[in-house]
Design a protein around this motif. Structure first.
Motif, PDB file in Angstrom:
ATOM      1  N   UNK A  25      -5.644  15.782  86.298  1.00  0.00           N
ATOM      2  CA  UNK A  25      -6.572  14.663  86.346  1.00  0.00           C
ATOM      3  C   UNK A  25      -6.367  13.816  87.591  1.00  0.00           C
ATOM      4  N   UNK A  26      -7.476  13.369  88.167  1.00  0.00           N
ATOM      5  CA  UNK A  26      -7.392  12.497  89.336  1.00  0.00           C
ATOM      6  C   UNK A  26      -6.495  11.302  89.025  1.00  0.00           C
ATOM      7  N   UNK A  27      -6.637  10.730  87.840  1.00  0.00           N
ATOM      8  CA  UNK A  27      -5.853   9.560  87.456  1.00  0.00           C
ATOM      9  C   UNK A  27      -4.350   9.855  87.540  1.00  0.00           C
ATOM     10  N   UNK A  28      -3.972  11.071  87.166  1.00  0.00           N
ATOM     11  CA  UNK A  28      -2.572  11.476  87.224  1.00  0.00           C
ATOM     12  C   UNK A  28      -2.096  11.630  88.662  1.00  0.00           C
ATOM     13  N   UNK A  29      -2.961  12.159  89.524  1.00  0.00           N
ATOM     14  CA  UNK A  29      -2.570  12.466  90.896  1.00  0.00           C
ATOM     15  C   UNK A  29      -2.513  11.233  91.792  1.00  0.00           C
ATOM     16  N   UNK A  30      -3.244  10.176  91.433  1.00  0.00           N
ATOM     17  CA  UNK A  30      -3.234   8.950  92.240  1.00  0.00           C
ATOM     18  C   UNK A  30      -2.966   7.752  91.330  1.00  0.00           C
ATOM     19  N   UNK A  31      -1.704   7.542  90.942  1.00  0.00           N
ATOM     20  CA  UNK A  31      -1.399   6.450  90.017  1.00  0.00           C
ATOM     21  C   UNK A  31      -1.625   5.071  90.616  1.00  0.00           C
ATOM     22  N   UNK A  32      -1.512   4.969  91.933  1.00  0.00           N
ATOM     23  CA  UNK A  32      -1.821   3.730  92.638  1.00  0.00           C
ATOM     24  C   UNK A  32      -2.633   4.073  93.871  1.00  0.00           C
ATOM     25  N   UNK A  33      -3.436   3.162  94.333  1.00  0.00           N
ATOM     26  CA  UNK A  33      -4.327   3.442  95.451  1.00  0.00           C
ATOM     27  C   UNK A  33      -3.542   3.931  96.662  1.00  0.00           C
ATOM     28  N   UNK A  34      -3.876   5.147  97.099  1.00  0.00           N
ATOM     29  CA  UNK A  34      -3.244   5.706  98.276  1.00  0.00           C
ATOM     30  C   UNK A  34      -1.845   6.240  98.049  1.00  0.00           C
ATOM     31  N   UNK A  35      -1.335   6.171  96.831  1.00  0.00           N
ATOM     32  CA  UNK A  35      -0.007   6.697  96.496  1.00  0.00           C
ATOM     33  C   UNK A  35      -0.217   7.900  95.578  1.00  0.00           C
ATOM     34  N   UNK A  36       0.190   9.077  96.048  1.00  0.00           N
ATOM     35  CA  UNK A  36      -0.139  10.319  95.352  1.00  0.00           C
ATOM     36  C   UNK A  36       1.092  10.918  94.695  1.00  0.00           C
ATOM     37  N   UNK A  81     -10.822   8.016  74.368  1.00  0.00           N
ATOM     38  CA  UNK A  81      -9.824   7.040  74.772  1.00  0.00           C
ATOM     39  C   UNK A  81      -9.165   7.325  76.097  1.00  0.00           C
ATOM     40  N   UNK A  82      -9.319   8.537  76.657  1.00  0.00           N
ATOM     41  CA  UNK A  82      -8.715   8.849  77.945  1.00  0.00           C
ATOM     42  C   UNK A  82      -9.612   8.360  79.082  1.00  0.00           C
ATOM     43  N   UNK A  83      -9.006   8.154  80.244  1.00  0.00           N
ATOM     44  CA  UNK A  83      -9.737   7.636  81.389  1.00  0.00           C
ATOM     45  C   UNK A  83      -9.832   8.706  82.468  1.00  0.00           C
ATOM     46  N   UNK A  84     -10.940   8.710  83.196  1.00  0.00           N
ATOM     47  CA  UNK A  84     -11.194   9.753  84.191  1.00  0.00           C
ATOM     48  C   UNK A  84     -10.766   9.349  85.590  1.00  0.00           C
ATOM     49  N   UNK A  85     -10.814   8.064  85.903  1.00  0.00           N
ATOM     50  CA  UNK A  85     -10.563   7.585  87.262  1.00  0.00           C
ATOM     51  C   UNK A  85      -9.210   6.885  87.340  1.00  0.00           C
ATOM     52  N   UNK A  86      -8.649   6.783  88.544  1.00  0.00           N
ATOM     53  CA  UNK A  86      -7.428   5.995  88.713  1.00  0.00           C
ATOM     54  C   UNK A  86      -7.634   4.552  88.258  1.00  0.00           C
ATOM     55  N   UNK A  87      -6.565   3.916  87.819  1.00  0.00           N
ATOM     56  CA  UNK A  87      -6.671   2.586  87.228  1.00  0.00           C
ATOM     57  C   UNK A  87      -7.267   1.536  88.139  1.00  0.00           C
ATOM     58  N   UNK A  88      -7.017   1.632  89.446  1.00  0.00           N
ATOM     59  CA  UNK A  88      -7.493   0.586  90.351  1.00  0.00           C
ATOM     60  C   UNK A  88      -9.006   0.603  90.529  1.00  0.00           C
ATOM     61  N   UNK A  89      -9.673   1.654  90.062  1.00  0.00           N
ATOM     62  CA  UNK A  89     -11.108   1.792  90.299  1.00  0.00           C
ATOM     63  C   UNK A  89     -11.983   1.085  89.272  1.00  0.00           C
ATOM     64  N   UNK A  90     -11.418   0.605  88.212  1.00  0.00           N
ATOM     65  CA  UNK A  90     -12.248   0.020  87.153  1.00  0.00           C
ATOM     66  C   UNK A  90     -12.621  -1.419  87.506  1.00  0.00           C
TER      67      UNK A  90
END
Length: 441
Positions: free
Chosen positions: A148-159, A190-199
């Motif tokens: 999942x993208x959310x898993x791969x980028x837990x913070x903006x620009x940090x992979x 209940x799961x999220x598709x995008x990284x947390x910073x995008x909401x």
């Protein structure tokens, strides 16, 4: 304390992967040993930046690590099944031209056509089991694994690529390869598709809710999945940033056969999308495809397509111009809508770019989308993908629920009737859009 725990988990993952390389050694198979040896330097070169960043992040559980081996796809909505020529032509006209640089990117590409096993579970024990099952079947080249993208980028620009690194190392130790699928949908409630910073409003809310066939999660009232808000240009740019970072890390790794994007079906949005949003979604997806191919010039880049019908001809045209492979989430033997709108696009792509359909759980039990229970033989699915869909790659879901159809797949792999050629009966010709197809770089 949580960061320390994360470090311990990641360290354990690397120890497990290293132990696998030492203990398994490709199972004593000469080809496997040579492959592992030739790829070893690549892993060492790929570690520094993102792994160092990942060590400072929390490693949470993901659906892909926790779930069953069943791969989920979305039921198409009525509007997605109808082809409208005016919409199609307007979308094609709106696509930005593919640069001469992208068109001219005819270079050496890793090319190992054949059969791959698709898993959702990525815990180490499940990976070992799946790899042991195919270790001695040379026509089965490796695994398709979802992240999942959310898993791969837990913070903006940090992979956080540590899990991919672990999985690729483990597959390589068995002499197998990996397709990395970047998932931008959440199929479970209940799961999220995008990284947390995008909401946030800046990213169009990050994602939109889609209705899915699911019961509420335990202790939750959530009944919806998500799809990313790719109609937002800033979401597009962040996805391109992700795949560009992945390209720097994995393009030259011989154990990474390809990178793929999940199906195009948009799902039943809780709040219906506007025409402008739909147009923007697929226009941006085309740009993501092109940019990812540029980031992976020596690696197969594949987009899984199915619906909406009106957008698929334009998207595929862009894929052919950009040397992006055509994949598919379903291999149905007799599905009206796929036969009418989607499978003819495979005909356009054959010989030009790689083709990679997949056999998902529902394909084992019926001949059409939401059709009556009528399980086809796995040999019929194989023949259909080979002959009708012109497959170079074929991804088999490791489904062990119900009547455990994957056991039939394994029996086929090991039978005398299974194609004895190197690709298990699939097509091996180098696509015309590639300069040179090579087993390893």
């Amino acid at each position: 304390m949580r960061n320390l725990f994360s470090r311990l988990i990641l360290s354990s993952s690397w120890i497990l992967a290293t132990a696998a390389l030492t203990a398994c050694g490709g199972g004593g198979d000469t080809t496997s040993q040579e492959f592992a040896a030739s790829s070893a330097p690549e892993l060492a070169q790929s570690q520094p930046l993102e792994t160092a960043q990942a060590l400072g992040t929390d490693v949470g559980s993901t659906a892909a690590d926790e779930g069953s081996d069943d791969i989920t796809s979305l039921d198409p909505q009525p509007w997605e099944l109808e082809y409208d020529d005016a919409t199609a032509q307007a979308f094609i006209a709106s696509l930005p031209p593919v640069s001469g640089e992208a068109r001219a990117a005819r270079t050496r590409v890793k090319w190992n056509p054949g059969h791959y096993v698709a898993l959702s579970r990525r815990d180490v024990a499940s990976l070992h089991t799946a790899l042991r099952e195919i270790r001695n079947v040379p026509q089965v080249k490796g695994l398709l694994l979802r992240y999942g993208w959310r898993q791969l980028e837990p913070r903006k620009g940090h992979y956080n690529f540590a899990t991919i690194d672990r999985d690729v190392a483990l597959a390589r130790s068995y002499g197998k390869r990996v397709f990395i699928m970047v998932e931008t949908k959440a199929f479970r409630p209940g799961l999220r598709a995008a990284p947390g910073y995008m909401y946030t409003p800046e990213y169009g809310g990050g994602a939109y809710k889609i209705r899915i066939k699911a019961k509420p999660t335990l202790g939750s009232s959530q009944r919806y999945g998500e799809n990313i808000a790719l109609y937002n240009d800033k979401v597009r740019d962040r996805l391109i940033a992700l795949t560009s970072a992945m390209g720097r890390r994995y393009n030259l790794n011989n154990a990474v056969e390809g990178v793929a994007f999940n199906e195009t079906a948009m799902g039943q949005a809780v709040k219906p999308l506007s025409r402008a949003q739909s147009d923007g979604f697929f226009r941006n997806l085309a740009q993501v495809n092109t940019a990812t191919r540029r980031a992976f010039p020596n690696t197969v880049v594949m987009q899984f397509i199915n619906f909406p019908a009106s957008y698929m001809p334009g998207l595929v045209r862009n894929m052919l111009n950009s040397s992006v492979a055509l994949g598919g989430p379903d291999t149905f033997l007799n599905d009206h809508d796929l036969n009418r709108n989607t499978y003819p696009l495979y005909d356009q792509a054959q010989g030009k770019v790689p083709i990679g359909p997949s056999v998902q759980p529902e394909n084992y039990v019926t001949h059409s989308q939401n059709g009556p229970h009528s399980p086809p033989k796995v040999t019929e699915l194989h023949a259909f993908a080979q002959n009708r869909l012109h497959a170079n790659y074929l991804f088999w879901s490791r489904t062990l629920t119900g009547h455990k159809p994957y056991n039939n797949v394994l029996r086929m792999f090991k039978s005398e009737a299974f194609g004895r050629d190197n690709a298990g009966g699939l097509r091996t010709g180098c696509p015309a859009s590639y300069g040179l197809c090579v087993r390893s770089l």
